[in-house]
Scaffold this active site. Structure first.
Site, PDB file in Angstrom:
ATOM      1  N   ARG A   1       1.150  -0.701  -0.308  1.00  0.00           N
ATOM      2  CA  ARG A   1      -0.085   0.582   0.082  1.00  0.00           C
ATOM      3  C   ARG A   1       1.111   1.397  -0.143  1.00  0.00           C
ATOM      4  NH1 ARG A   1      -4.646   1.070   4.425  1.00  0.00           N
ATOM      5  NH2 ARG A   1      -2.655   1.060   5.945  1.00  0.00           N
TER       6      ARG A   1
ATOM      7  N   LYS B   1      -2.733   6.863   0.985  1.00  0.00           N
ATOM      8  CA  LYS B   1      -2.503   6.854   2.277  1.00  0.00           C
ATOM      9  C   LYS B   1      -1.444   8.216   3.219  1.00  0.00           C
ATOM     10  CE  LYS B   1      -2.301   4.801   6.756  1.00  0.00           C
ATOM     11  NZ  LYS B   1      -3.535   5.612   7.423  1.00  0.00           N
TER      12      LYS B   1
ATOM     13  N   GLU C   1     -16.373   5.920   5.845  1.00  0.00           N
ATOM     14  CA  GLU C   1     -15.747   5.298   6.995  1.00  0.00           C
ATOM     15  C   GLU C   1     -15.544   6.324   7.846  1.00  0.00           C
ATOM     16  OE1 GLU C   1     -11.287   4.757   5.745  1.00  0.00           O
ATOM     17  OE2 GLU C   1     -11.278   7.091   5.087  1.00  0.00           O
TER      18      GLU C   1
HETATM   19  N1  PXG Z   1      -9.319   4.877   7.388  1.00  0.00           N
HETATM   20  C1  PXG Z   1      -8.330   5.991   7.519  1.00  0.00           C
HETATM   21  C2  PXG Z   1      -8.792   7.151   7.166  1.00  0.00           C
HETATM   22  C3  PXG Z   1      -7.129   5.275   8.242  1.00  0.00           C
HETATM   23  O1  PXG Z   1      -6.285   6.833   8.470  1.00  0.00           O
HETATM   24  C4  PXG Z   1      -7.889   3.236   7.811  1.00  0.00           C
HETATM   25  C5  PXG Z   1      -9.233   3.612   7.676  1.00  0.00           C
HETATM   26  C6  PXG Z   1      -7.435   1.809   8.764  1.00  0.00           C
HETATM   27  O2  PXG Z   1      -6.572   1.330   7.491  1.00  0.00           O
HETATM   28  P1  PXG Z   1      -5.858  -0.373   8.318  1.00  0.00           P
HETATM   29  O3  PXG Z   1      -4.786   0.007   7.167  1.00  0.00           O
HETATM   30  O4  PXG Z   1      -4.782   0.191   9.773  1.00  0.00           O
HETATM   31  O5  PXG Z   1      -6.809  -0.797   8.683  1.00  0.00           O
HETATM   32  C7  PXG Z   1      -6.850   3.905   8.458  1.00  0.00           C
HETATM   33  C8  PXG Z   1      -5.232   4.235   8.991  1.00  0.00           C
HETATM   34  C9  PXG Z   1      -2.925   5.879  14.449  1.00  0.00           C
HETATM   35  C10 PXG Z   1      -3.357   6.539  12.732  1.00  0.00           C
HETATM   36  O6  PXG Z   1      -1.807   6.295  14.627  1.00  0.00           O
HETATM   37  C11 PXG Z   1      -4.200   5.091  11.939  1.00  0.00           C
HETATM   38  C12 PXG Z   1      -4.438   5.211  10.531  1.00  0.00           C
HETATM   39  C13 PXG Z   1      -4.037   6.930  10.209  1.00  0.00           C
HETATM   40  C14 PXG Z   1      -3.146   7.445  10.513  1.00  0.00           C
HETATM   41  C15 PXG Z   1      -3.253   7.374  12.405  1.00  0.00           C
HETATM   42  O7  PXG Z   1      -3.715   5.881  14.969  1.00  0.00           O
HETATM   43  N2  PXG Z   1      -5.388   4.428  10.294  1.00  0.00           N
END
Ligand code: PXG
Length: 291
Positions: free
Chosen positions: A50, A149, A182
């Site tokens: 990713r 991301k 989301e």
């Molecule tokens: N949606 C968004 C907008 C995200 O940023 C997720 C879903 C979940 O994705 P994953 O691949 O982790 O299952 C994310 C990701 C943090 C932090 O440090 C976590 C995310 C983004 C930014 C900061 O807590 N999660």
């Protein structure tokens, strides 16, 4: 703490990047948040895929091959003698001048932090989270693809602020059509009529790795799994609701915009998936130490 920056390890005090880095000046860069459990990095390959896809989408050349990024990530965990924790892997556009153009930035920078993580409190996993819909929409794909991301999280940060000001812990973000996209850092799922339903990625959600993992666990358990556009009504009237994310894992939702979801308590399907996810994270992943 030892922090990786462009091939070298630095102490926390000395881990610094330039004020001319476009990651700082413009939020020009990409990142991953990765968890490791029991000495194994969970879904490392998926996170790196990713990361490289996000970089490709914004014309950012990561200055080392995927295998070298994996090696550096593992080494960062090992040097810090950690078994369980959280990795923040960031690629910035690098040092340039005070203009937007990324073409003035000679080389992207890669830094990796491995640390322990502060979770939602234990009670949230028992009692469920309070969620509030935010007026701030998820960025449409023709503004900035929500699949990237990127280091531009202001959209989500402002939504998070709105949710907190509304007395909730997490914000529910809609897309420009008004469909559920989301939450600010997590994907959303509901259980309705025995099926697990989540908005499609095209509704404006990040292609979450926890999301994919939970969908695979549900399929394996024989649960019908569907990707469908959801309205807020569908969330309010769901039997169960939970969020997924690397940091949050699988977290039950008790209330959305003041509507109690199901019985308020984490439902049986949610509890089962939480358990299955925990079991998987405990046994799978790229080993940090046995090499
Ligand atoms: N949606 C968004 C907008 C995200 O940023 C997720 C879903 C979940 O994705 P994953 O691949 O982790 O299952 C994310 C990701 C943090 C932090 O440090 C976590 C995310 C983004 C930014 C900061 O807590 N999660």
């Amino acid at each position: 703490m030892k922090i990786y920056i462009d091939g070298r390890f630095h102490s926390e005090r000395n881990a610094k990047i330039s004020v001319f880095d476009h990651g700082v000046l413009y939020g020009d860069g990409v990142f991953e948040g990765i968890r490791f459990y029991n000495g194994r990095i969970f879904k490392l390959d998926e996170h790196l895929d990713r990361l490289f896809a996000s970089a490709q989408a914004i014309l950012l050349t990561i200055p080392m091959p995927k295998e070298a990024v994996a090696e550096a990530t593992i080494k960062t965990c090992r040097l810090n003698k950690l078994k369980d924790g959280y990795i923040r892997l960031v690629v910035t556009r690098g040092v340039g001048n005070l203009g937007l153009s990324p073409y003035k930035c000679k080389k992207a920078s890669v830094f990796i932090i491995a640390a322990t993580i502060e979770l939602y409190s234990e009670s949230v996993y028992r009692e469920g989270l309070k969620v509030a819909t935010t007026g701030t929409m998820r960025t449409p794909a023709n503004v900035l693809s929500p699949a990237v991301k990127s280091l531009n999280y202001l959209n989500n940060i402002l939504a998070k602020v709105e949710a907190i000001q509304a007395g909730a812990e997490e914000g529910l973000m809609l897309n420009a059509q008004g469909h559920v996209a989301e939450c600010t850092g997590d994907n959303i799922f509901i259980i309705k009529g025995g099926a697990l339903i989540t908005p499609p990625i095209t509704a404006g959600a990040l292609d979450g790795i926890t999301r994919r993992t939970v969908m695979a666990l549900a399929v394996h358990a024989g649960l019908p799994v569907r990707e469908e556009n959801l309205a807020r009504y569908d969330i309010y009237t769901a039997d169960e609701c939970f969020l997924t994310g690397t940091a949050a894992e699988v977290v039950p939702v008790a209330q959305v915009d003041g509507r109690v979801i199901g019985t308020r308590r984490p439902g049986p399907v949610t509890l089962d998936l939480m358990q299955k996810y925990r079991e998987l994270t405990a046994r799978e992943g790229a080993p940090i130490y046995s090499r």
